[in-house]
Motif scaffolding. Sequence first.
Motif, PDB file in Angstrom:
ATOM      1  N   LYS A   1       2.560  -3.754  -3.328  1.00 29.53           N
ATOM      2  CA  LYS A   1       3.706  -4.668  -3.326  1.00 29.53           C
ATOM      3  C   LYS A   1       3.325  -6.018  -3.931  1.00 29.53           C
ATOM      4  O   LYS A   1       2.234  -6.539  -3.682  1.00 29.53           O
ATOM      5  N   SER A   2       4.227  -6.593  -4.652  1.00 28.62           N
ATOM      6  CA  SER A   2       3.946  -7.858  -5.326  1.00 28.62           C
ATOM      7  C   SER A   2       3.797  -9.018  -4.353  1.00 28.62           C
ATOM      8  O   SER A   2       3.115  -9.998  -4.648  1.00 28.62           O
ATOM      9  N   CYS A   3       4.416  -8.920  -3.173  1.00 23.04           N
ATOM     10  CA  CYS A   3       4.382 -10.033  -2.215  1.00 23.04           C
ATOM     11  C   CYS A   3       3.021 -10.172  -1.530  1.00 23.04           C
ATOM     12  O   CYS A   3       2.686 -11.243  -1.017  1.00 23.04           O
ATOM     13  N   ALA A   4       2.233  -9.102  -1.484  1.00 23.35           N
ATOM     14  CA  ALA A   4       0.971  -9.156  -0.744  1.00 23.35           C
ATOM     15  C   ALA A   4      -0.187  -8.504  -1.488  1.00 23.35           C
ATOM     16  O   ALA A   4      -1.343  -8.829  -1.229  1.00 23.35           O
ATOM     17  N   GLY A   5       0.097  -7.573  -2.381  1.00 23.39           N
ATOM     18  CA  GLY A   5      -0.955  -6.858  -3.072  1.00 23.39           C
ATOM     19  C   GLY A   5      -1.202  -7.408  -4.469  1.00 23.39           C
ATOM     20  O   GLY A   5      -0.836  -8.536  -4.796  1.00 23.39           O
TER      21      GLY A   5
END
Length: 454
Positions: free
Chosen positions: A175-179
């Motif tokens: 995921k772009s928000c955390a990874g």
Amino acid sequence: MIAPYPVKLIVVGAGLIGPRHAQHVHDNPITELMAIIDPQPDTKQIAQQLHTLHFPSISKFIEYCNSHKLPYPDGAIVCTPNHTHVKVAGELASYGIHLLVEKPIGSTPEEAKSLKVYTSLKNVRVLVGHHRRFNPYIMEAKRNLHKCGEIVGVQGSWMLCKPQDYFDVAPWRTKSCAGGVLLINLVHDLDLLQFLFGPIHRIYAELLPKRRDHEADEGAALTIKFKNGISGTFICSDNVTSPFNFENATGENPMIPHHNEINGIYRIFGSKGTLSLPDMTIFHQSHMKNSTWLEPLLQEQIEFDVAKLPFDSQLNHFVDVIRGNEDPYCCIDDGISALLCIDAVLKSIDTGMPVIVEDVKNIKSNDEALTLKELRFHLSQTGEASIPVRKFLTNNYASLKTQSNYKLPILIRESFGIPPSLTARFEKGREVKNSLDGLDEAGVAKALADILKQ
């Protein structure tokens, strides 16, 4: 109070890095592994192998300590998914437990700043887990930077290929928000670059082509300007076949093969010489009055002890931080600074322009990150132990609602035979639970006052 030896620690999170932390705590003669906390059932086997306890949540562990009249641990190592760091750290800090929080310190600089404010109020010491600051190659490089003379430029790379199961076991990494390699991996190198050369002033970044069907990025190429005038370039990717990365080159991670012939993952260029890492070779012409390309360069190998493991050095330092003997080698502001560099990278990618890195001093805390959202009283309808709680609620419920302008939900949950307790739910799901068993009405009032201070 100075923690006695051994210092009692818990590890929260048993994903990729948690078991490594737990093993180091278990093996260290000045620390004791009190428990591993993770909701996954297979964590129990890891705990058994390390001869320690397993709990599915922090609240269950705290309940165990309270019921067995055990003191809380001196410290906790937080290695949960990135986006939960502030939530988990805040919950632990509410019990006065000192913290080693894996990088990144939070998902956003504002969220991390709120943790700084909160832990300061709770007198909780925080070390941010940018463990490569403790790597012997980095520490020795910092000691020998003067041999390069006036440093002009730096060049670095972090390039490798992560297997698919790395993402399968932890889907949040897609995921772009955390990874993504920028937040998970590049943040390490940006912290190291600032550790070695001082604050970064400006960053320009271009994304590398993607080959996976994930939201998250797969890397970027950067040009960097430091406040002291040094310029540099850095390229990172987690989807290329390459040994030119910190892990392969230094052997830091036992899960990743060590290629000891690799050199030049960092090159530091100066007026008197160039230092290459991790081979620790300095190229120079110190035997000459003026350097020139017409003469050969001398090569000097820097000899030092590479046996010391960064996790061991970091753990020993954490013990000293807990005992009040040292200030954190990497504090929350350092962690925020690395996040601000990542923010600048992302903004540059979005705008296609160079971006000036925000100053840590200008960051305001996100008060919502640790805000009280709900109070829940659990009690028995008929149980004797719940009588003081029922009396307290009868006498004070109306005034509690008035004091919160009727905005704070105050829930009463009744069930036959359960011991009375009070649970406070904060932003992002963080919960703190206090037992009210055995307390009189005044004791219930004090327990509520204590929980509201958090």
